[in-house]
Design a protein around this motif. Sequence first.
Motif, PDB file in Angstrom:
ATOM      1  N   THR A 115       3.660  -4.287  18.672  1.00  0.00           N
ATOM      2  CA  THR A 115       3.233  -5.333  17.738  1.00  0.00           C
ATOM      3  C   THR A 115       3.057  -4.719  16.353  1.00  0.00           C
ATOM      4  O   THR A 115       2.438  -3.673  16.202  1.00  0.00           O
ATOM      5  N   VAL A 116       3.663  -5.369  15.327  1.00  0.00           N
ATOM      6  CA  VAL A 116       3.589  -4.826  13.977  1.00  0.00           C
ATOM      7  C   VAL A 116       2.654  -5.686  13.156  1.00  0.00           C
ATOM      8  O   VAL A 116       2.738  -6.906  13.180  1.00  0.00           O
ATOM      9  N   ASN A 117       1.742  -5.042  12.480  1.00  0.00           N
ATOM     10  CA  ASN A 117       0.901  -5.779  11.546  1.00  0.00           C
ATOM     11  C   ASN A 117       1.488  -5.632  10.154  1.00  0.00           C
ATOM     12  O   ASN A 117       1.399  -4.572   9.561  1.00  0.00           O
ATOM     13  N   TYR A 118       2.126  -6.690   9.687  1.00  0.00           N
ATOM     14  CA  TYR A 118       2.739  -6.618   8.358  1.00  0.00           C
ATOM     15  C   TYR A 118       1.674  -6.789   7.288  1.00  0.00           C
ATOM     16  O   TYR A 118       0.741  -7.572   7.441  1.00  0.00           O
ATOM     17  N   THR A 119       1.871  -6.084   6.174  1.00  0.00           N
ATOM     18  CA  THR A 119       1.005  -6.333   5.021  1.00  0.00           C
ATOM     19  C   THR A 119       1.466  -7.642   4.389  1.00  0.00           C
ATOM     20  O   THR A 119       2.565  -8.139   4.689  1.00  0.00           O
ATOM     21  N   HIS A 120       0.648  -8.195   3.504  1.00  0.00           N
ATOM     22  CA  HIS A 120       1.074  -9.414   2.805  1.00  0.00           C
ATOM     23  C   HIS A 120       2.385  -9.169   2.060  1.00  0.00           C
ATOM     24  O   HIS A 120       3.264 -10.024   2.031  1.00  0.00           O
ATOM     25  N   LEU A 121       2.494  -7.989   1.471  1.00  0.00           N
ATOM     26  CA  LEU A 121       3.716  -7.668   0.720  1.00  0.00           C
ATOM     27  C   LEU A 121       4.929  -7.743   1.638  1.00  0.00           C
ATOM     28  O   LEU A 121       5.946  -8.377   1.306  1.00  0.00           O
ATOM     29  N   GLU A 122       4.815  -7.134   2.822  1.00  0.00           N
ATOM     30  CA  GLU A 122       5.939  -7.112   3.757  1.00  0.00           C
ATOM     31  C   GLU A 122       6.251  -8.518   4.279  1.00  0.00           C
ATOM     32  O   GLU A 122       7.412  -8.895   4.424  1.00  0.00           O
ATOM     33  N   SER A 123       5.211  -9.295   4.539  1.00  0.00           N
ATOM     34  CA  SER A 123       5.443 -10.684   4.992  1.00  0.00           C
ATOM     35  C   SER A 123       6.115 -11.479   3.887  1.00  0.00           C
ATOM     36  O   SER A 123       7.000 -12.290   4.152  1.00  0.00           O
ATOM     37  N   ASN A 124       5.720 -11.229   2.649  1.00  0.00           N
ATOM     38  CA  ASN A 124       6.357 -11.940   1.539  1.00  0.00           C
ATOM     39  C   ASN A 124       7.832 -11.555   1.401  1.00  0.00           C
ATOM     40  O   ASN A 124       8.675 -12.400   1.122  1.00  0.00           O
ATOM     41  N   PHE A 125       8.142 -10.279   1.617  1.00  0.00           N
ATOM     42  CA  PHE A 125       9.546  -9.852   1.569  1.00  0.00           C
ATOM     43  C   PHE A 125      10.355 -10.590   2.648  1.00  0.00           C
ATOM     44  O   PHE A 125      11.486 -11.014   2.424  1.00  0.00           O
ATOM     45  N   GLN A 126       9.742 -10.722   3.823  1.00  0.00           N
ATOM     46  CA  GLN A 126      10.458 -11.388   4.920  1.00  0.00           C
ATOM     47  C   GLN A 126      10.610 -12.888   4.649  1.00  0.00           C
ATOM     48  O   GLN A 126      11.632 -13.494   4.974  1.00  0.00           O
ATOM     49  N   LYS A 127       9.595 -13.453   4.033  1.00  0.00           N
ATOM     50  CA  LYS A 127       9.677 -14.870   3.658  1.00  0.00           C
ATOM     51  C   LYS A 127      10.786 -15.062   2.613  1.00  0.00           C
ATOM     52  O   LYS A 127      11.603 -15.977   2.714  1.00  0.00           O
ATOM     53  N   LEU A 128      10.811 -14.159   1.647  1.00  0.00           N
ATOM     54  CA  LEU A 128      11.845 -14.212   0.603  1.00  0.00           C
ATOM     55  C   LEU A 128      13.239 -14.113   1.228  1.00  0.00           C
ATOM     56  O   LEU A 128      14.161 -14.844   0.843  1.00  0.00           O
ATOM     57  N   GLU A 129      13.371 -13.228   2.190  1.00  0.00           N
ATOM     58  CA  GLU A 129      14.676 -13.042   2.847  1.00  0.00           C
ATOM     59  C   GLU A 129      15.178 -14.359   3.434  1.00  0.00           C
ATOM     60  O   GLU A 129      16.322 -14.757   3.243  1.00  0.00           O
ATOM     61  N   LYS A 130      14.293 -15.065   4.134  1.00  0.00           N
ATOM     62  CA  LYS A 130      14.679 -16.334   4.757  1.00  0.00           C
ATOM     63  C   LYS A 130      15.122 -17.317   3.684  1.00  0.00           C
ATOM     64  O   LYS A 130      16.135 -18.006   3.828  1.00  0.00           O
ATOM     65  N   ILE A 131      14.369 -17.398   2.592  1.00  0.00           N
ATOM     66  CA  ILE A 131      14.697 -18.351   1.521  1.00  0.00           C
ATOM     67  C   ILE A 131      16.053 -17.999   0.910  1.00  0.00           C
ATOM     68  O   ILE A 131      16.882 -18.872   0.676  1.00  0.00           O
ATOM     69  N   LEU A 132      16.299 -16.711   0.694  1.00  0.00           N
ATOM     70  CA  LEU A 132      17.570 -16.296   0.078  1.00  0.00           C
ATOM     71  C   LEU A 132      18.747 -16.685   0.954  1.00  0.00           C
ATOM     72  O   LEU A 132      19.752 -17.203   0.471  1.00  0.00           O
ATOM     73  N   PHE A 133      18.619 -16.446   2.248  1.00  0.00           N
ATOM     74  CA  PHE A 133      19.752 -16.721   3.126  1.00  0.00           C
ATOM     75  C   PHE A 133      19.950 -18.218   3.367  1.00  0.00           C
ATOM     76  O   PHE A 133      21.017 -18.642   3.769  1.00  0.00           O
ATOM     77  N   ASN A 134      18.933 -19.010   3.091  1.00  0.00           N
ATOM     78  CA  ASN A 134      19.084 -20.461   3.241  1.00  0.00           C
ATOM     79  C   ASN A 134      19.507 -21.132   1.941  1.00  0.00           C
ATOM     80  O   ASN A 134      19.539 -22.338   1.854  1.00  0.00           O
ATOM     81  N   ASN A 135      19.762 -20.350   0.888  1.00  0.00           N
ATOM     82  CA  ASN A 135      20.120 -20.929  -0.404  1.00  0.00           C
ATOM     83  C   ASN A 135      21.429 -20.371  -0.917  1.00  0.00           C
ATOM     84  O   ASN A 135      21.462 -19.466  -1.737  1.00  0.00           O
ATOM     85  N   SER A 136      22.523 -20.935  -0.420  1.00  0.00           N
ATOM     86  CA  SER A 136      23.813 -20.482  -0.928  1.00  0.00           C
ATOM     87  C   SER A 136      24.152 -21.356  -2.143  1.00  0.00           C
ATOM     88  O   SER A 136      23.522 -22.385  -2.373  1.00  0.00           O
ATOM     89  N   GLY A 137      25.119 -20.916  -2.916  1.00  0.00           N
ATOM     90  CA  GLY A 137      25.572 -21.738  -4.042  1.00  0.00           C
ATOM     91  C   GLY A 137      24.782 -21.517  -5.314  1.00  0.00           C
ATOM     92  O   GLY A 137      25.086 -22.099  -6.341  1.00  0.00           O
ATOM     93  N   ILE A 138      23.767 -20.678  -5.245  1.00  0.00           N
ATOM     94  CA  ILE A 138      23.012 -20.361  -6.457  1.00  0.00           C
ATOM     95  C   ILE A 138      23.084 -18.844  -6.627  1.00  0.00           C
ATOM     96  O   ILE A 138      23.132 -18.112  -5.643  1.00  0.00           O
TER      97      ILE A 138
END
Length: 234
Positions: free
Chosen positions: A32-55
């Motif tokens: 089990t990994v305890n992500y820091t807020h920074l790491e969770s934010n990076f992972q959240k950003l990753e999802k948003i980037l991959f769901n936004n093509s065309g920009i």
Amino acid sequence: MWWLAIPPAVAVGAYVVKKIFEDEEENYTHTTVNYTHLESNFQKLEKILFNNSGIKKIAIIGQPGAGKSAMLSGMTDNQCIPRPVIGQKTDATFWHIRPVSNFFNSYQNFKFVDAPGYDTYLHPVGSYLKYFPFTGFDFILLVIKDKIHASDEEIFSKLKQSFGSSISKKIAIVRSFSDHLSDEDKLLIKNDFDKKFELADKNIKLFFLSNRYKYGINEIKSEIQFRNYNKKGG
Ligand SMILES: Nc1nc2c(ncn2[C@@H]2O[C@H](COP(=O)(O)OP(=O)(O)OP(=O)(O)O)[C@@H](O)[C@H]2O)c(=O)[nH]1
Ligand SMILES: [Mg+2]
């Protein structure tokens, strides 16, 4: 003595099943990994980037105080929304404190991510190396203020590993604080950067930038505006 009534094979089977579950539970606890807020934010950003093509998605990365936000402001004629915050210490930003609701500074058909400077106590470079979604961007500007630090080299290695032979289409390096450099200074810096970042070998562009005097900003702006984002790997 209820167990005396259970046939030995069943008892052994039950023990084995119980052991497997215990072991799995133990493994689960260990992995089990305890992500820091920074790491969770990076992972959240990753999802948003991959769901936004065309920009067109551009990341601006570098050490704290390297001039990332000032460069973004200059590149967008201070018209991006929201406006970047200049001159504020990275650790005063809140990627490490809570979930970020908007990662982007929008301008025309671009979305910029003005990433918090890496290599501080609250923004350790290790978290960037593990979780920053480098490959989710169309282009990355790596901003270096003066000397190249070990963490800049670590980030560069990660970029090489992430992009392989497409790296020249994916990144450029910006040498900020180039306020009063002579041609000779620039040559020395270029040679040093070439050694560390394999500029010639990998065909990576280097820009000299002074945010104070707006020197070099148009070249970077053109690089962003006119590059062919549809090129394979680009
Ligand atoms: N003289 C000079 N000052 C600069 C230059 N670039 C940025 N600055 C100044 O350096 C300070 C930091 O600039 P920022 O753009 O906020 O740096 P940053 O990389 O965004 O920093 P963090 O967000 O903390 O990671 C500000 O006071 C800027 O005005 C430059 O090229 N020349
Ligand atoms: Mg900034």
